[in-house]
Design an enzyme around this catalytic site. Structure first.
Site, short mmCIF file in Angstrom:
data_model
loop_
_atom_site.label_atom_id
_atom_site.label_comp_id
_atom_site.label_asym_id
_atom_site.label_seq_id
_atom_site.Cartn_x
_atom_site.Cartn_y
_atom_site.Cartn_z
N LYS A 91 -6.34 10.62 9.90
CA LYS A 91 -6.45 10.69 8.11
C LYS A 91 -7.88 9.97 7.54
O LYS A 91 -8.39 10.48 6.07
CB LYS A 91 -6.13 9.79 7.18
CG LYS A 91 -4.18 9.50 7.08
CD LYS A 91 -3.59 8.90 6.15
CE LYS A 91 -2.24 8.31 7.30
NZ LYS A 91 -1.15 7.21 5.97
N ARG B 288 6.61 -0.76 1.14
CA ARG B 288 6.28 1.18 0.60
C ARG B 288 7.37 1.40 0.84
O ARG B 288 8.72 0.54 1.86
CB ARG B 288 5.65 1.00 2.08
CG ARG B 288 4.43 0.91 2.18
CD ARG B 288 4.13 1.00 3.16
NE ARG B 288 3.08 2.35 2.83
CZ ARG B 288 1.45 3.19 3.84
NH1 ARG B 288 1.76 2.82 4.71
NH2 ARG B 288 2.12 4.45 3.24
N PRO C 11 -3.43 9.74 1.09
CA PRO C 11 -3.23 11.47 1.42
C PRO C 11 -2.93 11.15 2.81
O PRO C 11 -3.95 10.43 3.79
CB PRO C 11 -4.66 11.64 0.97
CG PRO C 11 -6.10 10.82 0.66
CD PRO C 11 -5.50 9.72 0.26
N GLU C 12 -2.19 12.42 3.33
CA GLU C 12 -1.62 12.14 4.94
C GLU C 12 -2.28 13.43 5.73
O GLU C 12 -3.58 13.73 5.19
CB GLU C 12 -0.07 11.80 4.21
CG GLU C 12 0.12 10.58 4.18
CD GLU C 12 1.76 10.55 4.19
OE1 GLU C 12 2.42 11.40 4.99
OE2 GLU C 12 2.68 9.56 2.97
#
Length: 274
Positions: free
Chosen positions: A53, A262, A2-3
């Protein structure tokens, strides 16, 4: 992982049931933290803050809980004290007389005096929080010109938490697409107008994602795609996760590449290399 927008939304949900409430029960799933249950039990939560985060739960007895979801952590809020069935490992449970806030699977959790938080290894290196309402596009444009950041490729800079806390993989692709900038470009190469456009796009995309629960598309486009009954995952983003699909702006095929394992997505027409 999650960002920033997702962590801020989780913090809002937790704050809604914990702030100004007495904590009647505390449980830690990590043995090294269990001694803090007695320290926090009976105290009141004063604020649930996010920095990048990381989430910070502050108590009126001068202590704070630092937590970072990392890849697998997830928060749940339920009414009452009956916990939902889950195969996940319970890491933290905070209960008021009416609600339960549960953190599953995360392992990066600390309890410390609030005044010592600036010395936390992660927080000490963190840049401005992308979800901070006081952050302006001029603040971001100024950082783009600073020596530690100006000569780095945007693709790597926009994952660096010391540049902006809370940025992540999908935000990186979406922000750069919205700004019309190739991921391999560097702030030092940009014109003043391009830096300003990038700074504004950074705030626009991250705040839109927060407001919509993870949709970065402009509202009119998102509504149009929704009317065509596309699955949600196919009407969330301009570029991220849309490799080999047409760009919504120009029709060119979105390119997927990898950087440090990524996925990175961009449109070669809207984000030219030169």
């Amino acid at each position: 992982m999650p960002e920033g927008p997702e962590i801020r939304r989780a913090a809002d949900n937790i704050a809604a049931v914990l702030v100004n409430q007495e904590i009647s029960s505390v449980r830690f799933g990590l043995p090294r933290l269990k001694r803090y249950a007695r320290v926090l039990r009976g105290s009141h939560v004063t604020e649930v803050e996010t920095r990048g985060k990381a989430m910070l739960t502050h108590f009126d007895n001068g202590y704070s809980i630092y937590s970072h979801n990392q890849l697998y952590g997830v928060w749940r809020v339920v009414k009452g004290h009956k916990l939902p069935k889950s195969n996940r490992s319970l890491r933290l449970l905070l209960q008021t007389p009416a609600h339960s806030a549960i953190l599953y699977s995360a392992s990066d959790i600390s309890v410390m005096p609030t005044e010592e938080l600036p010395q936390h290894p992660f927080l000490a290196k963190l840049g401005p929080d992308i979800m901070n309402p006081d952050l302006t596009w001029r603040d971001i444009e100024r950082r783009l010109r600073q020596a530690p950041f100006c000569k780095r490729e945007l693709a790597t800079l926009y994952l660096d938490q010391s540049f902006l806390g809370g940025n992540g993989n999908y935000l990186r692709s979406e922000i750069l697409h919205r700004a019309g900038l190739h991921p391999r470009r560097r702030p030092a190469e940009l014109t003043r107008g391009e830096r300003g456009r990038l700074a504004r796009s950074t705030l626009e995309i991250s705040r839109r994602s927060y407001a919509t629960g993870g949709i970065t598309l402009a509202p009119r486009l998102a509504a149009s795609l929704s009317r065509h009954n596309l699955p949600r995952e196919q009407r969330r983003f301009y570029a991220y996760g849309r490799g080999d699909l047409p760009c919504y702006h120009c029709g060119q095929t979105i390119v997927r590449t990898e950087l440090n394992s990524r996925g990175l997505y961009y449109c070669p027409e809207c984000q030219p290399g030169d």
